[in-house]
Structure formats: structure tokens, C-alpha cells
Scaffold this active site. Sequence first.
Site, PDB file in Angstrom:
ATOM      1  N   LYS A  53       0.821  -1.223   0.000  1.00 46.49           N
ATOM      2  CA  LYS A  53       0.000   0.000   0.000  1.00 46.49           C
ATOM      3  C   LYS A  53       0.851   1.267   0.000  1.00 46.49           C
ATOM      4  CE  LYS A  53      -0.836   0.169   5.037  1.00 46.49           C
ATOM      5  NZ  LYS A  53      -0.339   1.515   5.349  1.00 46.49           N
ATOM      6  N   ASP A  54       2.136   1.156   0.366  1.00 39.96           N
ATOM      7  CA  ASP A  54       3.015   2.328   0.378  1.00 39.96           C
ATOM      8  C   ASP A  54       3.578   2.661  -1.005  1.00 39.96           C
ATOM      9  OD1 ASP A  54       2.699   2.624   3.100  1.00 39.96           O
ATOM     10  OD2 ASP A  54       4.506   1.493   3.608  1.00 39.96           O
ATOM     11  N   ARG A  82      -7.903   9.007   4.238  1.00 46.44           N
ATOM     12  CA  ARG A  82      -8.924   8.004   3.919  1.00 46.44           C
ATOM     13  C   ARG A  82      -9.674   7.594   5.186  1.00 46.44           C
ATOM     14  NH1 ARG A  82      -8.620   2.884   5.021  1.00 46.44           N
ATOM     15  NH2 ARG A  82      -6.396   3.053   5.459  1.00 46.44           N
ATOM     16  N   ARG A  83      -8.920   7.303   6.253  1.00 45.81           N
ATOM     17  CA  ARG A  83      -9.565   6.908   7.500  1.00 45.81           C
ATOM     18  C   ARG A  83     -10.375   8.049   8.100  1.00 45.81           C
ATOM     19  NH1 ARG A  83      -4.073   3.976   9.535  1.00 45.81           N
ATOM     20  NH2 ARG A  83      -4.492   1.882   8.704  1.00 45.81           N
ATOM     21  N   ARG A 101       2.227   9.894  13.847  1.00 46.15           N
ATOM     22  CA  ARG A 101       3.393   9.403  13.107  1.00 46.15           C
ATOM     23  C   ARG A 101       4.191   8.464  13.991  1.00 46.15           C
ATOM     24  NH1 ARG A 101       5.891  12.126   9.096  1.00 46.15           N
ATOM     25  NH2 ARG A 101       6.976  10.128   8.947  1.00 46.15           N
ATOM     26  N   ARG A 127       3.491   4.684  18.202  1.00 48.90           N
ATOM     27  CA  ARG A 127       2.079   5.077  18.162  1.00 48.90           C
ATOM     28  C   ARG A 127       1.315   4.537  19.374  1.00 48.90           C
ATOM     29  NH1 ARG A 127       0.411   4.839  11.727  1.00 48.90           N
ATOM     30  NH2 ARG A 127       2.405   5.595  10.936  1.00 48.90           N
ATOM     31  N   CYS A 176      -1.026   7.550  -2.073  1.00 48.46           N
ATOM     32  CA  CYS A 176      -1.441   6.687  -0.958  1.00 48.46           C
ATOM     33  C   CYS A 176      -2.020   7.485   0.205  1.00 48.46           C
ATOM     34  CB  CYS A 176      -0.274   5.828  -0.486  1.00 48.46           C
ATOM     35  SG  CYS A 176       1.177   6.749   0.040  1.00 48.46           S
TER      36      CYS A 176
END
Length: 529
Positions: free
Chosen positions: A81-82, A133-134, A151, A157, A246
Site C-alpha cells: 500500500k506504500d 482516507r480513515r 506518526r 504510536r 497513498c
Amino acid sequence: MLNRKLIIGTRGSELALWQANFVKDRLAEIGIDAELKIIKTQGDIIQHLRLDKLEGKGFFTKELEEELLSAQIDLAVHSHKDLPTVNPPGLIIAAVSERENPAEVIIIHKDCVDIKKRLSIKHAATVGTSSNRRKAQLLSLRPDLEFEDLRGNLQTRIQKLRDEKYDAIVLAKAGVSRINMELSDFHIEEISPVEIIPAPAQGVLAIQIRESDGELFEILQKINDVEVARTIGVERKVLNMFDAGCHAPLGCYCRKRDDKYEVWTSIAEDNEDFPDRLYIQSDRIEGLAESIFAKYDKTRKLPSSVFITRDLDENSYLARYLAKHNIQIEARSLIKIYPTINVLDSFILKRADWIFFNSKNAIEHFFNLDPLILKKTKIAVLGRGSESTLRKFGRVADFSGDDLGISTEDIANTFAQLVDGQTVLIPRAKDSLQSIQKALTPNTKIIDMPIYETVLEEDVDKSNSDVLVFTSPSNVQAYFKENLADPGQKIICIGYSTAQVIEEMGLKYSLPFSPDEMGLAEAIFGLEM
């Protein structure tokens, strides 16, 4: 067979090293020796900026690709996905891994849990995520939420959440599962990929090599998951066609189920825009991305009005979606509902291992009788709509048919295997189809409990709306007792039993994937007017 030891390029985080070692182990299984080389990327070095503020694309991949092109490494392992959708000249994706669960997980500080709310987060909570997106999709479900950028690697996180810099954070389930972190001090909920649609190729590893290395390409086909490559190919083609990076508010998820390809897409203008969602199904994978792209053409005509046979709160998901597109709403129930019992037998409740609810009405009538539901009694629901209603009474479903498909039969058969040999209480409407009961195994004890009945309204007025949405078989019967559908009107049915009644009338209809407001929004957006 290669006569050299391969060098695998990877980032240095624990997750990246897990991914690289996973590929190293897969290579070892086919007799190929390899070692790791850790390479720092721009995304690892620059931690103070939001991801969408970093210059260019591929800031987690560029340095790895440069090492590949200069032959300092033989292959690079990426979270697929990156990756940008177009490879740099001279590089190709030679193989992809099997797909880890592409769902999201929301990890909530124990002091910020409220299971009566959707996603179990308290009102006006601060959620950590750097994904547009989220943000867009979460806001569509919970417009009260606040967001702060997040980040760092996964451990960083999680620690920020422990330090109470956020009330909750959202992560890809695949990453959390791969490094097996200790999270018992948090409340965790998995969000199905058909509810919060993931990033294209989420949960998949990509193995990148030099295009000229034909010998290595052939060897890597032994560990390449061809079917995953096909489904994520649709997702990444959608991303490419919209020319979205992305960090765009675009989600796309494709899967193959029962020899059919199903694709969910969510696209917003920015992280505060209400997303347009689409669900489509096809026998063929070819042309799927192009069909999705065409549906999002801004010149495409949408309905101007929608009639639905239930009351609709103006703050509900569907009402907000329709308001975004200036679609007029005509909402009125065509039935009246009356309870058929006034007291629940506590002895019967204690006998049940499971309670299965197939409608919001069943949940409301059951809980309004103020039953004592023991904590050991598990609860199953047909889908997201029922699950949201259940939360209002302080319970979370132990089984939901959310991602099992539009057929009640599919959901019933899956549930039947889960509860084989146990006792299931089924509160229901009088004269319902009893699809769940019919699917249960002979070893399963059924406590059948009609708790309400529906009475049809008389003299129902015709609707001239472009789209007619029917929410139950009784509403269909009430409407068509006095009225006919116009040739140009589109019909959408919530639930398989409602669709059966429409089908018996010889009428054409659409059936949302999920029998809830999100599924309805997808179905309305997908109509050809």
C-alpha cells in the site's frame, strides 16, 4: 537455480524487519539463501511533518528503489500500500504475498470506551491517524470525532496512546498482528474492510526487483500469490485512474467470493468530505476498475428524490449522504408495529446460549421488556443496522453477518455451524420467514419467540420519487396494495426477504450488500438513472 546469496533491502522498523524476514523465510523454503540490508527512507527520517505534506510520492520506498537500481540490493520488500502505482523505470513487482486481514483496528484507551456508541469510542473523542482516507470514512460514521495526526512506528504510536495523547488510534490490523504487541490494557475493535474500506493492497507485501533480472523473476513466481495479485490489481488500478497517491481519501477493496469478484470503493474530496461509496459485483475481473471509475464521473446523473419506508433521522448516515447530493427524501413507514408479549420468562432466557436478532424492531421490543440478559448469553445480529441498535442497550454483538453477503441464507448457514448443538433464542416478528431457524442443525435447540406483529397501513399514497426503498416485506405489501411502480422508478430492497416479495411481483430491484444505511447509500450511488 541462483548461485548467489540474495540481498534483501528493507526499512529498519520492527514491522519492516518482520516483513523482510517473512520473505527471507519463504525464499529459504525454495532453497534460496538471503540476507537483510537495512536502509533508511525519507519517511523514517522526517517525523515532524504530516505524511501528506512530504514532497513527492514514495517517501517510504524511494531510497530502497535507488539501492535496487544501483544493484546494491537484489530485491526490496515493501508494504504494497506504500508503493506508487507506477514503478520507476527499470523496476517491477515480481511477486506478492498472501493477503493478511485488510481490516482496520481501533485501539481505545480504557477510560474512553463507550460501547453504546458506534465503534465503542466516547463522544467527541480525539482519534490519532494521519490517513485522510480513515478520517473521511470515520467522520461519516461519527461526525463528533476529532482527529490528530499520528506518526512513528507501531510501538511509538501505541506508546502515545498509553501516554494519553489520544483517546484512540486507528491502525491496519495486518501490522498489529505481524509483530504481536501487548495490547491487553486497551479496548480493541476490528472494523470490517467492508465498513471502513482499506487502502488499496492493504495487508499485502510486494517484492520489487530490477526488470532485467529475469532469472530472479522466474524463481519468485514460486512464492507469488497469483489470485491476490489479481484482486489488488483492481484496487491499484482504481488508485491509478484517479491519479491519487497513498494519502488521498480513497479506499478500495476487492475480493473473490463464490466465483464472483466484489469491490468496495470509497472516495472523498478531502478528509472532511462525506465519502461516496460504491459496491459492485462481477463474474469477471477485467474491466472492473474502469466500471468503478465511470461511476464516479461527476457528470453522471444521480436520483433527484428517494422514497424510503421508514422514518429517517436528519443526522443519520443515509440522510447526510442524500443531503450531500441534494437528493430529496420522502420517508414514511407504511406499517404499525404492536408487541405480542408483555413479559419475558427469565427461566427461558437462562436456558439460551445465544440470542439471534434479525431486525432492529426485534431488538427494541425485546429490550423494552427489560429482560435480564446474563453476560454468558451471546448475541448474534443479521448486520450493521441491527448491531447499531443493539449498542444503544449496552451490548456488542458476538456474531454479525456484516461481511458475509447479501443472502440471508449465507449468514444463516455460517451461524448454524457456529452454534451447532447449542440453544438459540430467536425473538421475531409474527409470520416472519424464519430463515435462520430453517438453517440451524438438528442438534441445535431453538426457542422460537414471536414478540411483535406488523399491521399494514390503509390507503397508502403513491410516491413519485425516482427511487423506492423498501425496508421490509410488510412495507412492500402495504405500498403495492393500492399502487403500481412507474416504469422509470428504481426499486431497492433492504434484506433478502423483502427482495423475495418484490421478485414475486415480477419487478426489478437492487439489493444492497449490507441491509443498513451504508449499504443503501452504496446502492443509490450505483444506480443508473
